[in-house]
Design an enzyme around this catalytic site. Structure first.
Site, PDB file in Angstrom:
ATOM      1  N   THR A   1     -10.460   3.243  -5.048  1.00  0.00           N
ATOM      2  CA  THR A   1     -11.733   3.390  -5.738  1.00  0.00           C
ATOM      3  C   THR A   1     -11.775   4.742  -6.444  1.00  0.00           C
ATOM      4  OG1 THR A   1     -14.126   3.107  -5.482  1.00  0.00           O
ATOM      5  CG2 THR A   1     -12.990   4.278  -3.709  1.00  0.00           C
TER       6      THR A   1
ATOM      7  N   LYS B   1      -8.779   5.031  -9.802  1.00  0.00           N
ATOM      8  CA  LYS B   1      -8.450   3.713 -10.360  1.00  0.00           C
ATOM      9  C   LYS B   1      -7.508   3.801 -11.564  1.00  0.00           C
ATOM     10  CE  LYS B   1     -12.344   0.853  -8.891  1.00  0.00           C
ATOM     11  NZ  LYS B   1     -13.361  -0.123  -9.333  1.00  0.00           N
TER      12      LYS B   1
ATOM     13  N   ALA C   1     -16.088  -0.330 -15.483  1.00  0.00           N
ATOM     14  CA  ALA C   1     -16.626  -1.567 -14.909  1.00  0.00           C
ATOM     15  C   ALA C   1     -16.944  -2.566 -16.012  1.00  0.00           C
ATOM     16  CB  ALA C   1     -17.873  -1.268 -14.085  1.00  0.00           C
TER      17      ALA C   1
END
Length: 313
Positions: free
Chosen positions: A79, A83, A151
């Protein structure tokens, strides 16, 4: 902040693994409040495995790579802030990881470590598993993504490649962030249908989406660009067709402003823990070799919901 502080490496003690047959890590910082180890323990206990996922709250990639070399390690969740940074240290990437440009899961393939991105599956399965009539709710309709970071790339990939949305509206306060996402996705072959919807009037003239992924923090819009992005969202939510929205922001609470506005407008709200659950199940598919159907999906949801309710107290 001094440059020395900016580059300071945070290392933690090596976790104790003596009681386990096999183990993995959650590598990131900060991660103290993560539900990931509890989630994975629920899966391993159900499968009768003496396995665990252990927290590795560290920014020291060299420590992580050293720990990975233990033959008992099945892999790791990765995380923030790692990443992207982990990619050069891996032996290979799956097509999903290459396409999104970020890795959230590392697994073994023989002696090689491979990076993948299960966030894509997490987003898609959140809709597929929670929407009763996918074909009528989002099938053949445009999708939409609120936000413009990493994201958002995973969300676009999920909408285009896994859910069949040929058109995806991008809603964000920062045009340069949207341009970066569009440019990246086009270069990877799944960005030709992206449309930056920058004004409410532009949104008025477009077909309503069936699936929206919200990838922004839960803050009231303050600047004029933030307010316009919110107005764009409200125009889409107000159209006659009512779809489903995945609110990726779930900490400290999934009941965000966007969730409340969406529910009031007649949309189905899917909370972000659903994406966490399905991306984690996909990770375990790589690690355990078991199919998702063999995993305790209902139990995992129950455990996460209980943990989330504690956070609301």
């Amino acid at each position: 902040m001094s440059s020395q502080n900016q580059t300071q490496v945070i290392t933690c003690p090596d976790p104790d693994v003596s009681h386990l047959d096999r183990h993995g890590y959650l590598f990131g910082y900060p991660i103290a409040h993560s539900m990931s180890p509890l989630f994975h323990q629920t899966v391993y206990d159900h499968l009768g495995l003496r396995w665990s996922q252990l927290l590795l709250p560290s920014t020291d990639i060299s420590q992580f790579l050293r720990l990975l070399r233990d033959s008992r390690v099945f892999g790791s969740s990765v995380t923030m802030p790692h990443k992207l940074a982990i990619i050069p240290h891996l032996d290979d990437l799956t097509p999903e990881a290459r396409a999104v440009g970020a890795v959230n899961t590392v697994f073994r393939r023989g002696d090689r470590f491979v990076g993948t991105n299960t966030d894509t599956v997490g987003v898609a399965e959140s809709f597929i598993q929670n929407v009763q009539n996918p074909d009528s709710v989002f099938g053949g309709r445009p999708g939409a993504v609120i936000g413009g970071g990493g994201a958002a790339r995973a969300a676009v990939y999920a909408l285009v490649r896994l859910m069949g949305c040929s058109t995806v509206y991008m809603i964000n306060r920062d045009a340069s962030e949207v341009e970066a996402v569009v440019s990246w996705c086009k270069a990877q072959g799944y960005g030709d249908g992206l449309i930056h919807v920058s004004t409410a009037s532009q949104a008025e003239g477009l077909e309503g989406p069936g699936a929206i992924v919200a990838c922004v923090p839960n803050f009231p819009p303050a600047t004029e660009s933030e307010k316009e992005a919110r107005r764009v969202t409200e125009v889409f939510l107000g159209k006659p067709h009512k779809g489903a929205i995945l609110e990726m922001c779930y900490h400290p609470t999934p009941w965000t402003e966007i969730a409340a506005i969406s529910e009031k407008a007649g949309w189905q709200v899917i909370i972000g823990t659903e994406a966490v659950i399905y991306q984690g199940l996909e990770a375990n598919r790589y690690w355990t070799g078991k199919q998702t159907s063999e995993m305790p999906v209902a139990k995992v949801k129950e455990v996460i919901a209980k943990e989330l309710s504690k956070a609301k107290l």
